[in-house]
Design a protein around this motif. Sequence first.
Motif, PDB file in Angstrom:
ATOM      1  N   CYS A  54      15.329   7.416 -13.529  1.00  0.00           N
ATOM      2  CA  CYS A  54      16.253   6.293 -13.364  1.00  0.00           C
ATOM      3  C   CYS A  54      15.670   5.355 -12.311  1.00  0.00           C
ATOM      4  O   CYS A  54      15.287   5.801 -11.232  1.00  0.00           O
ATOM      5  CB  CYS A  54      17.622   6.817 -12.922  1.00  0.00           C
ATOM      6  N   SER A  55      15.614   4.069 -12.619  1.00  0.00           N
ATOM      7  CA  SER A  55      14.986   3.123 -11.691  1.00  0.00           C
ATOM      8  C   SER A  55      15.853   2.873 -10.454  1.00  0.00           C
ATOM      9  O   SER A  55      15.387   2.331  -9.467  1.00  0.00           O
ATOM     10  CB  SER A  55      14.684   1.799 -12.393  1.00  0.00           C
ATOM     11  N   ILE A  56      17.127   3.284 -10.503  1.00  0.00           N
ATOM     12  CA  ILE A  56      17.999   3.096  -9.338  1.00  0.00           C
ATOM     13  C   ILE A  56      17.951   4.315  -8.421  1.00  0.00           C
ATOM     14  O   ILE A  56      17.620   4.210  -7.243  1.00  0.00           O
ATOM     15  CB  ILE A  56      19.462   2.821  -9.777  1.00  0.00           C
ATOM     16  N   CYS A  57      18.280   5.493  -8.968  1.00  0.00           N
ATOM     17  CA  CYS A  57      18.435   6.669  -8.103  1.00  0.00           C
ATOM     18  C   CYS A  57      17.264   7.643  -8.143  1.00  0.00           C
ATOM     19  O   CYS A  57      17.140   8.504  -7.278  1.00  0.00           O
ATOM     20  CB  CYS A  57      19.733   7.401  -8.439  1.00  0.00           C
ATOM     21  N   GLY A  58      16.405   7.544  -9.146  1.00  0.00           N
ATOM     22  CA  GLY A  58      15.264   8.447  -9.227  1.00  0.00           C
ATOM     23  C   GLY A  58      15.558   9.747  -9.947  1.00  0.00           C
ATOM     24  O   GLY A  58      14.701  10.631 -10.017  1.00  0.00           O
ATOM     25  N   ASN A  59      16.776   9.879 -10.501  1.00  0.00           N
ATOM     26  CA  ASN A  59      17.144  11.069 -11.255  1.00  0.00           C
ATOM     27  C   ASN A  59      16.385  11.094 -12.583  1.00  0.00           C
ATOM     28  O   ASN A  59      16.031  10.052 -13.122  1.00  0.00           O
ATOM     29  CB  ASN A  59      18.654  11.042 -11.545  1.00  0.00           C
ATOM     30  N   TRP A  60      16.119  12.294 -13.112  1.00  0.00           N
ATOM     31  CA  TRP A  60      15.546  12.390 -14.453  1.00  0.00           C
ATOM     32  C   TRP A  60      16.598  11.946 -15.445  1.00  0.00           C
ATOM     33  O   TRP A  60      17.766  12.300 -15.324  1.00  0.00           O
ATOM     34  CB  TRP A  60      15.141  13.817 -14.781  1.00  0.00           C
ATOM     35  N   ASP A  67      23.075   8.219 -16.540  1.00  0.00           N
ATOM     36  CA  ASP A  67      24.513   8.299 -16.821  1.00  0.00           C
ATOM     37  C   ASP A  67      25.351   8.130 -15.556  1.00  0.00           C
ATOM     38  O   ASP A  67      26.423   7.525 -15.586  1.00  0.00           O
ATOM     39  CB  ASP A  67      24.857   9.656 -17.458  1.00  0.00           C
ATOM     40  N   ILE A  68      24.895   8.692 -14.447  1.00  0.00           N
ATOM     41  CA  ILE A  68      25.680   8.635 -13.204  1.00  0.00           C
ATOM     42  C   ILE A  68      25.685   7.206 -12.649  1.00  0.00           C
ATOM     43  O   ILE A  68      26.735   6.667 -12.309  1.00  0.00           O
ATOM     44  CB  ILE A  68      25.133   9.642 -12.170  1.00  0.00           C
ATOM     45  N   CYS A  69      24.516   6.568 -12.576  1.00  0.00           N
ATOM     46  CA  CYS A  69      24.458   5.200 -12.060  1.00  0.00           C
ATOM     47  C   CYS A  69      25.220   4.223 -12.965  1.00  0.00           C
ATOM     48  O   CYS A  69      25.770   3.231 -12.498  1.00  0.00           O
ATOM     49  CB  CYS A  69      23.004   4.737 -11.925  1.00  0.00           C
ATOM     50  N   TYR A  97      32.326  15.575  -5.838  1.00  0.00           N
ATOM     51  CA  TYR A  97      31.667  14.350  -5.413  1.00  0.00           C
ATOM     52  C   TYR A  97      31.779  13.270  -6.478  1.00  0.00           C
ATOM     53  O   TYR A  97      31.441  13.495  -7.639  1.00  0.00           O
ATOM     54  CB  TYR A  97      30.198  14.650  -5.094  1.00  0.00           C
ATOM     55  N   ARG A  98      32.256  12.065  -6.084  1.00  0.00           N
ATOM     56  CA  ARG A  98      32.442  10.978  -7.047  1.00  0.00           C
ATOM     57  C   ARG A  98      31.540   9.785  -6.781  1.00  0.00           C
ATOM     58  O   ARG A  98      31.674   8.735  -7.398  1.00  0.00           O
ATOM     59  CB  ARG A  98      33.911  10.504  -7.032  1.00  0.00           C
ATOM     60  N   GLY A  99      30.634   9.920  -5.792  1.00  0.00           N
ATOM     61  CA  GLY A  99      29.724   8.824  -5.479  1.00  0.00           C
ATOM     62  C   GLY A  99      28.492   8.849  -6.362  1.00  0.00           C
ATOM     63  O   GLY A  99      28.483   9.484  -7.418  1.00  0.00           O
ATOM     64  N   VAL A 100      27.440   8.153  -5.924  1.00  0.00           N
ATOM     65  CA  VAL A 100      26.174   8.136  -6.662  1.00  0.00           C
ATOM     66  C   VAL A 100      25.099   8.834  -5.817  1.00  0.00           C
ATOM     67  O   VAL A 100      25.402   9.324  -4.729  1.00  0.00           O
ATOM     68  CB  VAL A 100      25.757   6.680  -7.020  1.00  0.00           C
TER      69      VAL A 100
END
Length: 198
Positions: A54-60, A67-69, A97-100
């Motif tokens: 993910c280009s925002i958070c770095g998650n696979w 999906d989270i972002c 946890y409900r944040g990003v």
Amino acid sequence: VSAIDEVTAELARLPGIGRKTATRLTYFLLKQPKSALERLAGAIVALGTRISTCSICGNWSETDPCDICADGRRDAGTVCVVEEASDIGAIERSGEYRGVYHVLGGHISPLDGVGPEDLRIEALRGRVANGSSVREVILATNASMEGEVTATYVRRVLEPQGVRVSRIALGLPVGGDLEYADGLTIARALAARREMAS
Ligand SMILES: [Zn+2]
């Protein structure tokens, strides 16, 4: 090289799998139906072709953003910083946890030649730069010495941005990875987080 030797060599390269285990796994696979082998091979190939970061958070993720972002019901004002993408699953399992998130991609470790510039710290600074909607950054790096050093470094980098920086409460066993903590432990560690003093 025979297919048996080839598969054994590839499996032996995986973490925690020695030559002996690799050989045992190969002979186990030989006894499986062809369809099962094709399914396994296809799933492994898909890791390389369908998954990227993910280009925002770095998650696979299979999508960008992940999906989270992309989830509008999540609180984009709270960013939880973790060492590895695999830590996200552990925190999500806590259900609290409900944040990003923001994945650093490891921890500062001079002995292993890993410095701050090798981690996604600049990307984090960019995300919380003045004018962004981020109110709080929760540092959830591991309860190891490297995790502490990394948390302290990130806190210092974010200080001028005027964002609240907190650290999860380390009820986790020292040296214990977040990945292996159960959901309740993580939920408690999040709830009891403390603002990091400057
Ligand atoms: Zn993301």
